[in-house]
Design a protein around this motif. Structure first.
Motif, PDB file in Angstrom:
ATOM      1  N   TYR A  98       0.817  -1.212   0.000  1.00 46.48           N
ATOM      2  CA  TYR A  98       0.000   0.000   0.000  1.00 46.48           C
ATOM      3  C   TYR A  98       0.855   1.268   0.000  1.00 46.48           C
ATOM      4  O   TYR A  98       0.372   2.343   0.320  1.00 46.48           O
ATOM      5  N   ALA A  99       2.123   1.110  -0.339  1.00 49.27           N
ATOM      6  CA  ALA A  99       2.972   2.301  -0.467  1.00 49.27           C
ATOM      7  C   ALA A  99       2.332   3.209  -1.515  1.00 49.27           C
ATOM      8  O   ALA A  99       1.591   2.734  -2.382  1.00 49.27           O
ATOM      9  N   PRO A 100       2.592   4.503  -1.450  1.00 49.72           N
ATOM     10  CA  PRO A 100       1.985   5.413  -2.429  1.00 49.72           C
ATOM     11  C   PRO A 100       2.173   4.881  -3.849  1.00 49.72           C
ATOM     12  O   PRO A 100       3.209   4.292  -4.171  1.00 49.72           O
ATOM     13  N   GLU A 101       1.172   5.093  -4.669  1.00 49.37           N
ATOM     14  CA  GLU A 101       1.181   4.507  -6.011  1.00 49.37           C
ATOM     15  C   GLU A 101       2.412   4.897  -6.834  1.00 49.37           C
ATOM     16  O   GLU A 101       2.875   4.112  -7.650  1.00 49.37           O
ATOM     17  N   THR A 102       2.919   6.097  -6.587  1.00 47.71           N
ATOM     18  CA  THR A 102       4.121   6.523  -7.328  1.00 47.71           C
ATOM     19  C   THR A 102       5.279   5.558  -7.099  1.00 47.71           C
ATOM     20  O   THR A 102       6.095   5.352  -7.988  1.00 47.71           O
ATOM     21  N   PHE A 103       5.356   4.981  -5.876  1.00 49.49           N
ATOM     22  CA  PHE A 103       6.484   4.089  -5.573  1.00 49.49           C
ATOM     23  C   PHE A 103       6.192   2.637  -5.918  1.00 49.49           C
ATOM     24  O   PHE A 103       7.086   1.814  -5.873  1.00 49.49           O
ATOM     25  N   SER A 104       4.945   2.290  -6.153  1.00 42.67           N
ATOM     26  CA  SER A 104       4.603   0.864  -6.256  1.00 42.67           C
ATOM     27  C   SER A 104       4.057   0.473  -7.619  1.00 42.67           C
ATOM     28  O   SER A 104       3.352  -0.517  -7.738  1.00 42.67           O
ATOM     29  N   GLN A 105       4.408   1.237  -8.633  1.00 43.84           N
ATOM     30  CA  GLN A 105       3.888   0.929  -9.976  1.00 43.84           C
ATOM     31  C   GLN A 105       4.238  -0.489 -10.425  1.00 43.84           C
ATOM     32  O   GLN A 105       3.422  -1.178 -11.027  1.00 43.84           O
ATOM     33  N   GLY A 106       5.453  -0.925 -10.097  1.00 46.16           N
ATOM     34  CA  GLY A 106       5.878  -2.266 -10.534  1.00 46.16           C
ATOM     35  C   GLY A 106       5.033  -3.355  -9.892  1.00 46.16           C
ATOM     36  O   GLY A 106       4.583  -4.290 -10.556  1.00 46.16           O
ATOM     37  N   ASN A 107       4.821  -3.196  -8.589  1.00 44.50           N
ATOM     38  CA  ASN A 107       4.004  -4.168  -7.854  1.00 44.50           C
ATOM     39  C   ASN A 107       2.572  -4.189  -8.403  1.00 44.50           C
ATOM     40  O   ASN A 107       1.988  -5.251  -8.608  1.00 44.50           O
ATOM     41  N   LEU A 108       2.029  -3.007  -8.622  1.00 46.98           N
ATOM     42  CA  LEU A 108       0.650  -2.921  -9.123  1.00 46.98           C
ATOM     43  C   LEU A 108       0.557  -3.527 -10.525  1.00 46.98           C
ATOM     44  O   LEU A 108      -0.406  -4.219 -10.849  1.00 46.98           O
ATOM     45  N   GLU A 109       1.585  -3.279 -11.317  1.00 51.67           N
ATOM     46  CA  GLU A 109       1.588  -3.838 -12.675  1.00 51.67           C
ATOM     47  C   GLU A 109       1.578  -5.363 -12.615  1.00 51.67           C
ATOM     48  O   GLU A 109       0.878  -6.031 -13.375  1.00 51.67           O
ATOM     49  N   LEU A 110       2.363  -5.915 -11.667  1.00 49.32           N
ATOM     50  CA  LEU A 110       2.426  -7.369 -11.522  1.00 49.32           C
ATOM     51  C   LEU A 110       1.046  -7.924 -11.129  1.00 49.32           C
ATOM     52  O   LEU A 110       0.558  -8.887 -11.722  1.00 49.32           O
ATOM     53  N   LEU A 111       0.412  -7.294 -10.144  1.00 50.09           N
ATOM     54  CA  LEU A 111      -0.889  -7.789  -9.681  1.00 50.09           C
ATOM     55  C   LEU A 111      -1.928  -7.672 -10.789  1.00 50.09           C
ATOM     56  O   LEU A 111      -2.721  -8.586 -11.029  1.00 50.09           O
ATOM     57  N   TYR A 112      -1.906  -6.555 -11.470  1.00 50.77           N
ATOM     58  CA  TYR A 112      -2.851  -6.315 -12.562  1.00 50.77           C
ATOM     59  C   TYR A 112      -2.617  -7.325 -13.694  1.00 50.77           C
ATOM     60  O   TYR A 112      -3.551  -7.918 -14.229  1.00 50.77           O
ATOM     61  N   GLY A 113      -1.339  -7.538 -13.989  1.00 47.35           N
ATOM     62  CA  GLY A 113      -0.991  -8.478 -15.053  1.00 47.35           C
ATOM     63  C   GLY A 113      -1.376  -9.901 -14.685  1.00 47.35           C
ATOM     64  O   GLY A 113      -1.897 -10.652 -15.516  1.00 47.35           O
ATOM     65  N   LEU A 114      -1.177 -10.262 -13.415  1.00 44.59           N
ATOM     66  CA  LEU A 114      -1.526 -11.613 -12.976  1.00 44.59           C
ATOM     67  C   LEU A 114      -3.034 -11.849 -13.119  1.00 44.59           C
ATOM     68  O   LEU A 114      -3.467 -12.892 -13.609  1.00 44.59           O
ATOM     69  N   ALA A 115      -3.818 -10.854 -12.702  1.00 41.43           N
ATOM     70  CA  ALA A 115      -5.278 -10.989 -12.843  1.00 41.43           C
ATOM     71  C   ALA A 115      -5.624 -11.216 -14.316  1.00 41.43           C
ATOM     72  O   ALA A 115      -6.491 -12.029 -14.643  1.00 41.43           O
ATOM     73  N   GLY A 116      -4.903 -10.534 -15.198  1.00 46.35           N
ATOM     74  CA  GLY A 116      -5.137 -10.700 -16.642  1.00 46.35           C
ATOM     75  C   GLY A 116      -4.815 -12.117 -17.104  1.00 46.35           C
ATOM     76  O   GLY A 116      -5.576 -12.730 -17.856  1.00 46.35           O
TER      77      GLY A 116
END
Ligand SMILES: *Cc1c(COP(=O)(O)O)cnc(C)c1O
Length: 480
Positions: A98-116
């Protein structure tokens, strides 16, 4: 074996600290007297003895890294260590999800990509990674079903479940306030279509189905089943805990399922453990997506962010957004295998199960004699009749041969069930060793049944009273 408390010797310590050179200060006055204890009763031991104690204990644990683990319906496959390496990268472990989105784009991309990827593998339109286990995913799925009918203004009271279902299915349904109606199985182990037609009325919210079912058999009438449920406005839920015979070959979404939960800790090679490393993501068809739990990750342009802005959501099902570090392993696993590799997972899982089935068929009776998917179900009825040796005796005897036993007495509709799931990660040599052990036990059951009935003989603890051990486990050491 002595407990650590019994090994304790007064005054012995694991550390040699220099004498304190600051004045001692009493805690009295700082902390209430009632909170102060003179004795914590912690064991007092030398470091080497502590290390030896726990190392010895750890060797008594059985895991898939220690040997073959054919526990049916659990998919205890080997977890490639390279996925652990990926999950251990600093970029993942040092980042709060839950780090600010600016710092966690890579993590969010991974989670989003996995859901895909999960959408693609299952033929679904959207996925939430939030639920912490299979049963938790079921609960989330049933909550979505409930919200779907609330929004339509329909009062539907019942959910149908086949008599072969995993015990968590009726529990999840009951937790959401639905009644359970049981659909019978037909002679070949599939859904009894006539019975389904009878039960599927306008009061029924849907059918929860496992395919391949818990007998390890593919539901041949799946399209007919889907049509019957959908014709009455119901939803078709897939308990996808065991997708090891499907992935890369066929997609539940294409069979007519509207919702699915996956057990990442089964099919996608991550460690088991409800609420710990387990994970039970839920996939849905587009019309059910508005009900998925929040927060959700949304993508705008190239940026990812968390969003709570889904007014029809069922809310949160977990205080945190899933087991993020587990997702890294699953992502690495899927990326490493690719589409062709994922297909091979299923093909080899099915091949291995059919190999075991063919080798053991002369010794044990099959519950349903037809080609199986990722697991095969035998019955020990022949052994019971011949010599009073039960499924549980065979399972205990396997311990003496160094194998983890298969699942027994499940599914409930098979008496004396022995359910074997070899998984795709085992070699032919391992399967042969296991089959030879099972064949020897079948021989022992005929020749020396008393030996099998008294097993295990070589384990640290001999036969336990199953009921007492489950209901009143004696796991706590107290000072007498
Ligand atoms: C394992 C399993 C579940 C439950 O999954 P958990 O992660 O243990 O909660 C549900 N259904 C089936 C068919 C299963 O095999």
């Amino acid at each position: 074996m002595e407990l650590i408390f019994e090994k304790s010797r007064p005054g012995r310590t694991a550390a040699a600290l220099p004498a304190s050179d600051v004045p001692e200060k009493s805690l009295e006055g700082l902390i209430g007297r009632d909170l102060l204890r003179d004795e914590l009763n912690l064991p007092e031991m030398a470091e080497v003895d502590i290390v030896r104690h726990y190392t010895r204990l750890s060797r008594r644990n059985f895991g898939v890294d220690a040997g073959f683990y054919p526990l049916g319906s659990c998919t205890m496959k080997y977890n490639p260590k390279v996925n652990e390496n990926a999950a251990r990268l600093d970029g993942f472990t040092a980042l709060h999800p839950y780090a600010p989105e600016t710092f966690s784009q890579g993590n969010l991309e991974l989670l989003y990509g996995l859901a895909g990827y999960l959408c693609e593998i299952c033929g679904m339109d959207d996925f939430t990674l939030q639920p912490a286990a299979g049963a938790h995913g079921e609960l989330t799925g049933v909550m979505i079903i409930k919200r779907h009918f609330e929004k339509k203004g329909q009062k539907r009271t019942t959910i149908l479940i086949p008599d072969t279902a995993h015990g968590t299915n009726p529990a999840s349904v009951a937790l959401c306030g639905f009644q359970v109606a049981t659909v019978r199985s037909n002679a070949e182990g599939g859904v009894d279509i006539r019975h389904l037609q009878e039960l599927m009325t306008g009061d029924v919210a849907g059918l929860m189905l496992t395919n391949p079912n818990t007998l390890g058999l593919f539901e041949r009438n799946i399209e007919k089943v889907a049509a019957i449920v959908h014709r009455k406005g119901g939803l078709l839920y897939c308990d996808g805990a065991n997708a090891n015979a499907l992935v890369g070959v066929t997609r539940p979404g294409d069979m007519g399922f509207d919702i699915i939960q996956l057990n990442l800790h089964k099919t996608f090679s991550t460690p088991h453990g409800c609420g710990g490393p387990g994970s039970g993501p839920v996939g849905v068809k587009r019309r059910l997506a508005p009900f998925l739990p929040v927060p959700r990750i949304v993508k705008k342009g190239k940026r990812y962010r968390w969003s709570e802005d889904f007014p029809l959501t069922i809310g949160r099902v977990r205080a945190f957004y899933g087991n993020v570090n587990v997702m890294v392993k699953v992502y690495a696993y899927i990326r490493a295998l690719g589409a062709a590799g994922i297909r091979r997972v299923s093909e080899n899982a099915v091949l291995n199960a059919n190999y075991v089935m063919a080798r053991l068929k002369p010794c044990y009776r099959l519950a349903y004699d037809r080609p199986c998917m990722h697991e095969c179900v035998f019955t020990a009825e022949k052994q019971v009749q011949q010599s009073g040796v039960h499924a549980t005796d065979i399972a205990k005897r396997l311990l003496d041969y160094g194998f983890h036993p298969p699942t027994i007495y499940f599914p409930m509709i098979v008496r004396e069930a022995i359910m074997i799931e070899p998984t795709e990660t085992e070699s032919k040599e391992t399967l042969d060793e296991f089959c030879e052990a099972m064949i020897s036990i079948a021989r022992e059951a005929e020749e020396t049944p008393e030996l099998v009935r008294s097993a295990p003989l070589t384990t640290p603890v001999k036969r336990l009273d199953d009921v007492l051990a489950a209901r009143k486990p004696d796991v706590c050491w107290t000072l007498c």
